[in-house]
Design an enzyme around this catalytic site. Structure first.
Site, PDB file in Angstrom:
ATOM      1  N   TRP A 103      22.100  40.266  -6.083  1.00  0.00           N
ATOM      2  CA  TRP A 103      20.735  39.838  -6.395  1.00  0.00           C
ATOM      3  C   TRP A 103      19.778  40.251  -5.291  1.00  0.00           C
ATOM      4  O   TRP A 103      18.637  40.656  -5.574  1.00  0.00           O
ATOM      5  CB  TRP A 103      20.684  38.335  -6.682  1.00  0.00           C
ATOM      6  CG  TRP A 103      21.669  37.981  -7.754  1.00  0.00           C
ATOM      7  CD1 TRP A 103      22.763  37.186  -7.624  1.00  0.00           C
ATOM      8  CD2 TRP A 103      21.701  38.481  -9.106  1.00  0.00           C
ATOM      9  NE1 TRP A 103      23.469  37.153  -8.813  1.00  0.00           N
ATOM     10  CE2 TRP A 103      22.839  37.932  -9.733  1.00  0.00           C
ATOM     11  CE3 TRP A 103      20.887  39.335  -9.845  1.00  0.00           C
ATOM     12  CZ2 TRP A 103      23.177  38.206 -11.063  1.00  0.00           C
ATOM     13  CZ3 TRP A 103      21.211  39.611 -11.165  1.00  0.00           C
ATOM     14  CH2 TRP A 103      22.347  39.050 -11.755  1.00  0.00           C
ATOM     15  N   ASP A 170      14.833  33.637  -2.033  1.00  0.00           N
ATOM     16  CA  ASP A 170      15.369  33.416  -3.382  1.00  0.00           C
ATOM     17  C   ASP A 170      16.441  32.341  -3.267  1.00  0.00           C
ATOM     18  O   ASP A 170      17.519  32.582  -2.727  1.00  0.00           O
ATOM     19  CB  ASP A 170      15.957  34.730  -3.909  1.00  0.00           C
ATOM     20  CG  ASP A 170      16.659  34.555  -5.258  1.00  0.00           C
ATOM     21  OD1 ASP A 170      16.691  33.423  -5.786  1.00  0.00           O
ATOM     22  OD2 ASP A 170      17.171  35.557  -5.786  1.00  0.00           O
ATOM     23  N   LYS A 194      20.497  26.660 -12.520  1.00  0.00           N
ATOM     24  CA  LYS A 194      21.642  26.196 -11.739  1.00  0.00           C
ATOM     25  C   LYS A 194      21.439  24.695 -11.503  1.00  0.00           C
ATOM     26  O   LYS A 194      21.812  23.903 -12.339  1.00  0.00           O
ATOM     27  CB  LYS A 194      21.755  26.947 -10.411  1.00  0.00           C
ATOM     28  CG  LYS A 194      21.517  28.432 -10.494  1.00  0.00           C
ATOM     29  CD  LYS A 194      22.671  29.230 -11.075  1.00  0.00           C
ATOM     30  CE  LYS A 194      22.343  30.719 -10.979  1.00  0.00           C
ATOM     31  NZ  LYS A 194      23.352  31.579 -11.570  1.00  0.00           N
TER      32      LYS A 194
END
Lengths: 354, 354
Positions: A103, A170, A194
């Site tokens: 990511w 992030d 999440k």
């Protein structure tokens, strides 16, 4: 049906109360006789949801009025582009990125489309098995970007560097999981799916004063300032995902907030890592000091026992334990809503594998 | 509680079956013991949802394999930027836009950031009270963009022009409401929250062959080609909004498809416009020939009766009848799921106002 132990990496388990309350709101929202799926986002009832969903984030993070909270659509992957659009100068823009996984690399790819990217640290050559720590970031950069937790590789930044520029993080896969001084960041973003809620919205927490300084003509929907001016209602927001996120954060607040979640998360991780360290059949993919408390990625060292292990955890009601396709092995995601009882079931299965 | 007649402009009424089934899926999806909010988007069950949600659109629209269907996040407003990013040439890019209302103007604003925009027709000076028809669009343009239905002003394109370039249409507020030859369009997009589903996802239907020809370096999340290559799973999709959209489209297919919906929609609109035309107290904002079958925007000509009218429709269980804040008056949105009985209740209230 027997209980399912949901170790999915995301979308993932949420508090059962969130499922109950959001199903109720779909049948009748706030006793209005209408479904939350059919009400106007400009209705008094939904404006109150959005206001509280924004306010609760600042309470949980202990942030002041210099920060703004947004719930956007498009996923954290859209933030990979929005961050440079909003923070990288249009002329000679330059940003520093830490490359700690898939990511992070995705974020780097998008930033490169808008300016110069210096990768100040990377563990790519070692298959992202650790968090680089030996780097400095000077004021010549428009901002520094890092990924607090690497879902695939099971690593986590336990500390954050001091940098001489804006600090962007992030936090998609470990937000609200541990006590951090959130005020050390100028911009935080996180896909909801999440610890925060279902898929379909992305949280952005941003210090207002850092915006509007790039000289760029930003597409409106990518412009944080516009979303802030419209109180996160520049366009129709993802109504249901925002509501379910609010329910999830209210559950967190009512159960001791981030500090209490951290204690539960540490206990779960300790239980599982202790078994991995004790059991000669298992090993993590990463170095010990950078182990994630959220995603425990591990491998089975004796391939001949794979079928037996897979059958055993499935028989025990465990779901979502397969590792990411790019790494293989197993991954136990221990997000806020996963009860420690589920971890114990997994540990029992591992102990019974001889 | 008495029945509520939901005339909301969007998010709006959906079939009651959609509320029932989506609430059930939140408690237990497909008998899996898991909520649809906690399952992986890579799970077999959700991949099947996405595949069918894409396939059903092509069946309903009678489109072939030269078209691709995507469910994206971010809302139709993000499409205002994605369209020029994907279709407007990077060098001397030029597009033709039809300016028929607030949302058309929003699309124009974003296209101007990437190239030249010629407004080939506009009714702005007449407060968007009609659809311009006297224009041609030549092959010098990269594409032509129009808005099929103007939610605020209550106008609708009853026919579409023949143009010598790519044909792009924002169908957010009347998609699946009437039989059209969808193959006349190269790209169609629509925010889900009218006839398609709840807020939180946007449908894109695009002819594959038109993509990849601009010479632009497109941010990944704005690149249709990338989303197509990943079968609308480039990143975590908005799982629940996609599922509820599939339920809505299945309901449509099981109740005669678009052709049957059109008959119901025409009957509802005829009933309401007949009362407006008969009743000297009411008048639409737009010319007769361009009246929308989806959004009936109208005004009360005698302001002294406003309180009585407002009290009456509220007492009758009508919800969401206030006009858009930019236009005032009233707006009755007659989307696919609104039963004609609700329209009759409104007409009765209008007839009783003396």
């Amino acid at each position: 049906m027997s209980k399912i132990h949901n170790f999915s990496a995301g979308p993932c388990i949420l508090p059962q109360e969130v499922f109950q309350k959001s199903a109720e709101a779909i049948l009748d929202f706030n006793g209005s006789g209408l479904s939350i799926l059919e009400i106007s986002h400009r209705s008094k009832d939904f404006v109150a949801v959005m206001d509280e969903a924004r306010a609760i984030v600042k309470r949980l993070m202990k942030l002041g009025d210099d920060y703004e909270v947004l719930y956007l659509g498009g996923g954290a992957s859209l933030q990979f582009a929005m961050v440079p659009f909003n923070l990288m100068k249009s002329e000679n823009g330059k940003a520093a990125y830490l490359d700690t996984g898939t990511w992070a690399a995705g974020a780097i790819k998008e930033a490169k489309k808008l300016g110069t990217v210096d990768i100040v640290g990377s563990s790519k050559a070692e298959n992202y098995s650790f968090i680089p720590k030996d780097y400095t970031v000077g004021s010549e950069y428009d901002y520094f970007h890092c990924t607090s937790n690497n879902t695939i590789y099971g690593t986590q930044m336990r500390t954050f560097p001091k940098v001489d520029t804006l600090m962007v993080c992030d936090m998609s896969s470990d937000i609200f999981s541990r006590v951090i001084d959130f005020s050390q960041f100028d911009l935080i973003y996180a896909g909801a799916q999440k610890n925060m809620g279902p898929a379909g919205t992305t949280l952005v927490v941003v210090k207002k004063e850092i915006l509007g300084k790039t000289g760029r003509d930003i597409p409106s929907m990518l412009d944080y300032s516009l979303h802030i001016a419209k109180e996160s209602m520049y366009n129709t927001p993802p109504v249901f995902p925002v509501y379910a996120s609010l329910l999830t954060l209210q559950h967190l607040e009512n159960h001791g907030g981030i500090a209490a979640a951290e204690i539960r998360n540490e206990a779960k991780a300790k239980l599982l890592y202790a078994e991995i360290d004790r059991n000669p059949l298992f090993e993590t993919f990463c170095v010990k000091e950078d182990r994630s408390l959220m995603n425990v990625s591990f491998k089975l060292l004796d391939e001949s026992k794979k079928e037996e292990f897979d059958n055993s955890w499935k028989a025990a009601g465990i779901n979502g334990l397969n590792g990411h396709r790019s790494l293989g092995g197993y991954r136990a995601s221990l997000y806020n809503a996963l009860p420690i009882e589920s971890v114990q079931v997994l540990v029992d299965v591992m102990q019974n594998l001889k």
